[in-house]
Scaffold this motif. Sequence first.
Motif, mmCIF file in Angstrom:
data_model
loop_
_atom_site.group_PDB
_atom_site.id
_atom_site.type_symbol
_atom_site.label_atom_id
_atom_site.label_comp_id
_atom_site.label_asym_id
_atom_site.label_seq_id
_atom_site.Cartn_x
_atom_site.Cartn_y
_atom_site.Cartn_z
ATOM 1 N N VAL A 206 0.836 -1.204 0.000
ATOM 2 C CA VAL A 206 0.000 0.000 0.000
ATOM 3 C C VAL A 206 0.866 1.248 0.000
ATOM 4 N N ALA A 207 1.903 1.263 0.827
ATOM 5 C CA ALA A 207 2.791 2.428 0.903
ATOM 6 C C ALA A 207 3.474 2.690 -0.436
ATOM 7 N N LEU A 208 3.910 1.628 -1.111
ATOM 8 C CA LEU A 208 4.553 1.791 -2.417
ATOM 9 C C LEU A 208 3.562 2.307 -3.455
ATOM 10 N N GLY A 209 2.314 1.820 -3.408
ATOM 11 C CA GLY A 209 1.297 2.303 -4.341
ATOM 12 C C GLY A 209 0.992 3.774 -4.126
ATOM 13 N N VAL A 210 0.862 4.202 -2.870
ATOM 14 C CA VAL A 210 0.604 5.610 -2.573
ATOM 15 C C VAL A 210 1.778 6.475 -3.014
ATOM 16 N N THR A 211 2.993 6.005 -2.782
ATOM 17 C CA THR A 211 4.181 6.755 -3.188
ATOM 18 C C THR A 211 4.231 6.903 -4.702
ATOM 19 N N LEU A 252 -4.633 3.883 -8.784
ATOM 20 C CA LEU A 252 -5.452 4.431 -7.705
ATOM 21 C C LEU A 252 -6.507 3.419 -7.257
ATOM 22 N N LEU A 253 -7.212 2.831 -8.219
ATOM 23 C CA LEU A 253 -8.211 1.821 -7.864
ATOM 24 C C LEU A 253 -7.549 0.622 -7.186
ATOM 25 N N GLY A 254 -6.398 0.201 -7.723
ATOM 26 C CA GLY A 254 -5.702 -0.927 -7.124
ATOM 27 C C GLY A 254 -5.245 -0.631 -5.711
ATOM 28 N N THR A 255 -4.795 0.589 -5.469
ATOM 29 C CA THR A 255 -4.363 0.966 -4.116
ATOM 30 C C THR A 255 -5.533 0.954 -3.149
ATOM 31 N N LEU A 256 -6.689 1.440 -3.590
ATOM 32 C CA LEU A 256 -7.879 1.400 -2.736
ATOM 33 C C LEU A 256 -8.259 -0.046 -2.408
ATOM 34 N N MET A 257 -8.157 -0.925 -3.402
ATOM 35 C CA MET A 257 -8.455 -2.335 -3.148
ATOM 36 C C MET A 257 -7.441 -2.946 -2.191
ATOM 37 N N LEU A 258 -6.173 -2.563 -2.339
ATOM 38 C CA LEU A 258 -5.138 -3.074 -1.440
ATOM 39 C C LEU A 258 -5.398 -2.633 -0.001
ATOM 40 N N ILE A 259 -5.867 -1.393 0.167
ATOM 41 C CA ILE A 259 -6.173 -0.908 1.516
ATOM 42 C C ILE A 259 -7.291 -1.736 2.139
ATOM 43 N N VAL A 260 -8.325 -2.040 1.348
ATOM 44 C CA VAL A 260 -9.424 -2.878 1.853
ATOM 45 C C VAL A 260 -8.903 -4.261 2.240
ATOM 46 N N ILE A 261 -8.052 -4.843 1.383
ATOM 47 C CA ILE A 261 -7.502 -6.170 1.673
ATOM 48 C C ILE A 261 -6.610 -6.126 2.911
ATOM 49 N N PHE A 270 -8.910 -13.888 6.063
ATOM 50 C CA PHE A 270 -8.410 -14.862 5.096
ATOM 51 C C PHE A 270 -7.719 -16.022 5.805
ATOM 52 N N THR A 271 -7.845 -17.185 5.197
ATOM 53 C CA THR A 271 -7.160 -18.378 5.677
ATOM 54 C C THR A 271 -6.314 -18.935 4.542
ATOM 55 N N PRO A 272 -5.350 -19.812 4.843
ATOM 56 C CA PRO A 272 -4.541 -20.399 3.768
ATOM 57 C C PRO A 272 -5.384 -21.146 2.736
ATOM 58 N N GLU A 273 -6.544 -21.648 3.126
ATOM 59 C CA GLU A 273 -7.387 -22.422 2.207
ATOM 60 C C GLU A 273 -8.366 -21.538 1.434
ATOM 61 N N HIS A 274 -8.807 -20.437 2.018
ATOM 62 C CA HIS A 274 -9.830 -19.593 1.404
ATOM 63 C C HIS A 274 -9.380 -18.134 1.454
ATOM 64 N N HIS A 275 -8.898 -17.640 0.310
ATOM 65 C CA HIS A 275 -8.439 -16.254 0.261
ATOM 66 C C HIS A 275 -8.482 -15.697 -1.157
ATOM 67 N N PHE A 276 -9.557 -16.013 -1.902
ATOM 68 C CA PHE A 276 -9.590 -15.513 -3.275
ATOM 69 C C PHE A 276 -9.658 -13.986 -3.321
ATOM 70 N N GLY A 277 -10.326 -13.358 -2.335
ATOM 71 C CA GLY A 277 -10.364 -11.900 -2.314
ATOM 72 C C GLY A 277 -8.971 -11.305 -2.368
ATOM 73 N N PHE A 278 -8.044 -11.913 -1.629
ATOM 74 C CA PHE A 278 -6.642 -11.478 -1.655
ATOM 75 C C PHE A 278 -6.037 -11.767 -3.024
ATOM 76 N N GLU A 279 -6.233 -12.968 -3.535
ATOM 77 C CA GLU A 279 -5.622 -13.358 -4.805
ATOM 78 C C GLU A 279 -6.119 -12.502 -5.962
ATOM 79 N N GLY A 280 -7.428 -12.202 -5.977
ATOM 80 C CA GLY A 280 -7.975 -11.399 -7.066
ATOM 81 C C GLY A 280 -7.322 -10.031 -7.138
ATOM 82 N N VAL A 281 -7.155 -9.376 -5.994
ATOM 83 C CA VAL A 281 -6.505 -8.067 -5.960
ATOM 84 C C VAL A 281 -5.025 -8.195 -6.325
#
Length: 302
Positions: A206-211, A252-261, A270-281
């Motif tokens: 997130v910090a790198l995206g904002v920078t 910008l959109l990706g950074t906002l999604m990263l902040i939510v994640i 998220f768990t090691p078995e179920h984390h598609f929300g993380f993977e999609g972003v």
Amino acid sequence: MATHSNNQYYVPHGSIYPAIISIGLLSLASGFVFSIANNQSADLAYLQTPGKWMMVFGALLILSMVFKWMGSVITESLTGSYKSWEDKSFRIGMIVFICSELAFFAAFFGALFYMRVLSVPELASFDPLFTPYKDFLGTWPSIGPGGAVLGAEYVPDPKFMAMGWSGLPAINTALLLSSGATITWAHWALIRNNRKQLILGMALTVALGVTFLICQGLEYHHAYTEMGLTLGSGAYGASFFMLTGFHGFHVLLGTLMLIVILLRCIKGHFTPEHHFGFEGVAWYWHFVDVVWLGLFIFVYIL
């Protein structure tokens, strides 16, 4: 009520969110039209102020409904509504979405190649007796013939300079490449169920995206104030700002999604078995990285 069973695809209940978002979009678009009405007719100048408020109202309505809608989706995920086939369909949908984004940028890259390879050299190759732009050069970067007066000598803007690859563009490249590494590190930490490294990796991303966004804003300010490089600087200016601007919007959109994640990682969603929300972003962010590499090579270097 939503319907779901082990042998049935999850179907959410009816939602009012799309209808309200449509109202927000209508208000946003109408407000934009009203806000520029005075540029077309002085008789419509009274619409400018309410038009701006309509834009604000529409934007706030859209953002609030998206927040509520995504909250509902997160709740459905946490309550176990999504099984293996929903997960598979989400992955297919994300792949199709990224392919559509790839086609979007491919169109702009195609326009850039067409101008550089075909249209600009062809304009310069015309017989001086027939071309309306005298002394027009077929070299790239080109700011013409938009700045020329029809039938007169082509005189480029004396303050115009092309954007080089060093400095802020090189820094932004390093930032995005580093962010790709940090989000991959965070993904590995998630698979190992190491929450400390997961949160640290996401925070760094997130910090790198904002920078990156801050650096791009500084780059645009430098281009407009010191280089004579604007959206109206002919073929080069138009292609430069359209390509880098749309990419910046995606960052910008990706950074906002990263902040939510990141917030979801902190809450332990998220768990090691179920984390598609993380993977999609993460997929989306890697796509943004790859597009920037193309921009850096074909817009800044070549």
